[in-house]
Write an enzyme that holds these catalytic residues in place. Sequence first.
Site, PDB file in Angstrom:
ATOM      1  N   LYS A 142       0.867  -1.183   0.000  1.00 57.41           N
ATOM      2  CA  LYS A 142       0.000   0.000   0.000  1.00 57.41           C
ATOM      3  C   LYS A 142       0.896   1.222   0.000  1.00 57.41           C
ATOM      4  O   LYS A 142       2.037   1.155   0.483  1.00 57.41           O
ATOM      5  CB  LYS A 142      -0.888  -0.001   1.247  1.00 57.41           C
ATOM      6  CG  LYS A 142      -2.102   0.891   1.150  1.00 57.41           C
ATOM      7  CD  LYS A 142      -3.261   0.206   0.471  1.00 57.41           C
ATOM      8  CE  LYS A 142      -4.393   1.171   0.187  1.00 57.41           C
ATOM      9  NZ  LYS A 142      -5.595   0.481  -0.314  1.00 57.41           N
TER      10      LYS A 142
ATOM     11  N   ASP B 109      -6.895   4.297  -4.701  1.00 57.44           N
ATOM     12  CA  ASP B 109      -7.601   4.186  -3.418  1.00 57.44           C
ATOM     13  C   ASP B 109      -8.210   5.578  -3.207  1.00 57.44           C
ATOM     14  O   ASP B 109      -8.407   6.313  -4.196  1.00 57.44           O
ATOM     15  CB  ASP B 109      -6.630   3.778  -2.283  1.00 57.44           C
ATOM     16  CG  ASP B 109      -7.354   3.431  -0.981  1.00 57.44           C
ATOM     17  OD1 ASP B 109      -7.928   2.338  -0.902  1.00 57.44           O
ATOM     18  OD2 ASP B 109      -7.364   4.257  -0.042  1.00 57.44           O
TER      19      ASP B 109
HETATM   20  P1  NDP Z   1     -12.810   7.924  -3.172  1.00 54.54           P
HETATM   21  O1  NDP Z   1     -11.741   8.920  -2.937  1.00 54.54           O
HETATM   22  O2  NDP Z   1     -13.325   7.694  -4.528  1.00 54.54           O
HETATM   23  O3  NDP Z   1     -14.068   8.282  -2.235  1.00 54.54           O
HETATM   24  C1  NDP Z   1     -13.959   8.344  -0.847  1.00 54.54           C
HETATM   25  C2  NDP Z   1     -15.275   8.840  -0.271  1.00 54.54           C
HETATM   26  O4  NDP Z   1     -15.241   8.734   1.157  1.00 54.54           O
HETATM   27  C3  NDP Z   1     -15.546  10.300  -0.574  1.00 54.54           C
HETATM   28  O5  NDP Z   1     -16.941  10.517  -0.630  1.00 54.54           O
HETATM   29  C4  NDP Z   1     -14.930  11.008   0.642  1.00 54.54           C
HETATM   30  O6  NDP Z   1     -15.482  12.289   0.915  1.00 54.54           O
HETATM   31  C5  NDP Z   1     -15.287  10.040   1.753  1.00 54.54           C
HETATM   32  N1  NDP Z   1     -14.266  10.136   2.808  1.00 54.54           N
HETATM   33  C6  NDP Z   1     -12.944   9.853   2.678  1.00 54.54           C
HETATM   34  N2  NDP Z   1     -12.304  10.070   3.836  1.00 54.54           N
HETATM   35  C7  NDP Z   1     -13.241  10.509   4.695  1.00 54.54           C
HETATM   36  C8  NDP Z   1     -13.200  10.892   6.052  1.00 54.54           C
HETATM   37  N3  NDP Z   1     -12.053  10.878   6.763  1.00 54.54           N
HETATM   38  N4  NDP Z   1     -14.377  11.273   6.622  1.00 54.54           N
HETATM   39  C9  NDP Z   1     -15.534  11.287   5.915  1.00 54.54           C
HETATM   40  N5  NDP Z   1     -15.630  10.934   4.615  1.00 54.54           N
HETATM   41  C10 NDP Z   1     -14.502  10.548   4.033  1.00 54.54           C
HETATM   42  O7  NDP Z   1     -12.264   6.561  -2.518  1.00 54.54           O
HETATM   43  P2  NDP Z   1     -12.763   5.076  -2.760  1.00 54.54           P
HETATM   44  O8  NDP Z   1     -14.228   5.052  -3.004  1.00 54.54           O
HETATM   45  O9  NDP Z   1     -11.842   4.449  -3.727  1.00 54.54           O
HETATM   46  O10 NDP Z   1     -12.422   4.407  -1.337  1.00 54.54           O
HETATM   47  C11 NDP Z   1     -13.386   4.340  -0.265  1.00 54.54           C
HETATM   48  C12 NDP Z   1     -12.993   3.244   0.708  1.00 54.54           C
HETATM   49  O11 NDP Z   1     -12.925   1.984   0.004  1.00 54.54           O
HETATM   50  C13 NDP Z   1     -11.611   3.395   1.369  1.00 54.54           C
HETATM   51  O12 NDP Z   1     -11.672   2.851   2.679  1.00 54.54           O
HETATM   52  C14 NDP Z   1     -10.709   2.528   0.498  1.00 54.54           C
HETATM   53  O13 NDP Z   1      -9.559   2.097   1.185  1.00 54.54           O
HETATM   54  C15 NDP Z   1     -11.662   1.374   0.228  1.00 54.54           C
HETATM   55  N6  NDP Z   1     -11.307   0.549  -0.928  1.00 54.54           N
HETATM   56  C16 NDP Z   1     -11.208   1.081  -2.187  1.00 54.54           C
HETATM   57  C17 NDP Z   1     -10.888   0.281  -3.267  1.00 54.54           C
HETATM   58  C18 NDP Z   1     -10.861   0.805  -4.657  1.00 54.54           C
HETATM   59  O14 NDP Z   1     -10.763  -0.027  -5.576  1.00 54.54           O
HETATM   60  N7  NDP Z   1     -10.966   2.089  -4.897  1.00 54.54           N
HETATM   61  C19 NDP Z   1     -10.581  -1.143  -3.073  1.00 54.54           C
HETATM   62  C20 NDP Z   1     -10.811  -1.641  -1.729  1.00 54.54           C
HETATM   63  C21 NDP Z   1     -11.142  -0.800  -0.708  1.00 54.54           C
HETATM   64  P3  NDP Z   1     -14.610  13.619   0.582  1.00 54.54           P
HETATM   65  O15 NDP Z   1     -14.583  13.677  -0.929  1.00 54.54           O
HETATM   66  O16 NDP Z   1     -15.346  14.730   1.205  1.00 54.54           O
HETATM   67  O17 NDP Z   1     -13.243  13.379   1.176  1.00 54.54           O
END
Ligand code: NDP
Length: 453
Positions: free
Chosen positions: A126, A166
């Site tokens: 990671k 991510d």
């Molecule tokens: P994105 O950046 O596309 O979206 C993240 C979302 O979560 C946004 O809406 C963001 O809001 C919100 N968010 C992030 N951090 C916070 C926080 N500290 N508090 C509140 N809201 C938050 O990321 P992904 O959708 O790719 O990832 C989401 C989750 O899925 C993570 O935990 C990631 O590790 C996990 N994941 C992702 C994979 C992938 O293929 N992308 C694979 C496996 C797991 P804002 O824009 O306001 O920050």
Amino acid sequence: MSAFVEQFMVDVKAKNAAEPEFHQAVEEVATSLEIVLDKHPEYRMHKVLERIVEPERVIMFRVPWQNDQGEVEVNRGFRIEMNSAIGPYKGGLRFHPSVNLGILKFLAFEQVFKNSLTTLPMGGGKGGSDFDPKGKSDNEVMRFCQSFMTELSRHIGPNTDVPAGDIGVGGREIGFLFGMYKKVRNEFTGVLTGKGLDWGGSLIRPEATGYGAVYFAANMLKTRNETLEGKTCLVSGSGNVAQFTCEKLLDLGAKPVTLSDSGGYIYDEAGIDREKLAFVMDLKNVRRGRIKEYAEKYSTATYKETDPNADHNPLWDHKAECAFPSATENEINAKDARNLLNNGCYVVSEGANMPTVPEGVDLFVDKKILYGPGKAANAGGVATSGLEMTQNSMRLSWTREEVDNRLAMIMESIHDACVGASERFGTPGNYVNGANIAGFLKVADAMIDQGVV
Ligand code: NDP
């Protein structure tokens, strides 16, 4: 906590001070594995647990870049190469101001078990940076990605370490990173996954994590002869994972009613239908706006701003059968978990990594709800990255149907591996133990085969 886990954690905490998320992830796995170590003394003899919590390599570097005003900015870059026993390091890059060594170590550690569960030959890694892409221009993001890759390119490669996206790293960032890798290494290889379709990407990769989390929920429901049809679902986040979770829920006849970002959340009792989801995708992926605008556009929805002093997240306090946390770690605290249970929720499938605090996990396990932990439920993303690597090696592209069918099959086999391992070790229905144990066994056996390295 047992005496064994307690003693083990004393050492882990002493060696990895001030890394609470890493401690949390290790403690959960160690707790699940105690029954395995008791049955298989060879893992204790070979010190597999002690070795598996120690990254094979940690790379930390300076990322200087210039903003649009010509000022110099400095961020910190990381890559954790955690374990390569069963394949090249594989795992995403996260760009978010909260990124630090401990958070990336927890994510890399989880990734080792997750990748093992996919049945594909991928080790765990990671990386990322404390860079915040929010509010930055495309040019600023490009300059940052180029500087980041100038250093990272020395450490990765299609047979060494293959990063992906991510939080904060989507198609735009992968494009800029790939371009710089190609320039400095003078090679066009599958060194990153999540690439654009015209230059080596796989169909369904953007959809895969969200789709996979929904397939995992459907598999869990199948054990009770139920489906997702007609079920009300709470989804958090509004990024990659949340969007495609909603899309697959709609395909399977369920009704998503919430979405969020760090500013707040929307609740739409009428349901987030395909037209509304298309609005969210444009809002988030093109206009890069805030979820608040959803409630301004659709009168069926209400918006509630995040209250940093609140002791719970009201998103998890609505009536629903299913929950799909898809934002970030520890977003469901103990009170949220209780609210979910009190509102009749009995399916939790984690799109995000470690979104539930340990007390919440214990509540879900004790109540025997269908609880799919992130390292199993969200493994569809990295599994499809593995399929992208295969297509790159073969210089072929599979159709959408072919990739989607393979994804569905992999999610079913991950589900069955969790069920099988939890039964074999005397805790039937416990997907946490199932995922930790099934993920561990393959890596542990490979580590023993390969000697003390
Ligand atoms: P994105 O950046 O596309 O979206 C993240 C979302 O979560 C946004 O809406 C963001 O809001 C919100 N968010 C992030 N951090 C916070 C926080 N500290 N508090 C509140 N809201 C938050 O990321 P992904 O959708 O790719 O990832 C989401 C989750 O899925 C993570 O935990 C990631 O590790 C996990 N994941 C992702 C994979 C992938 O293929 N992308 C694979 C496996 C797991 P804002 O824009 O306001 O920050």
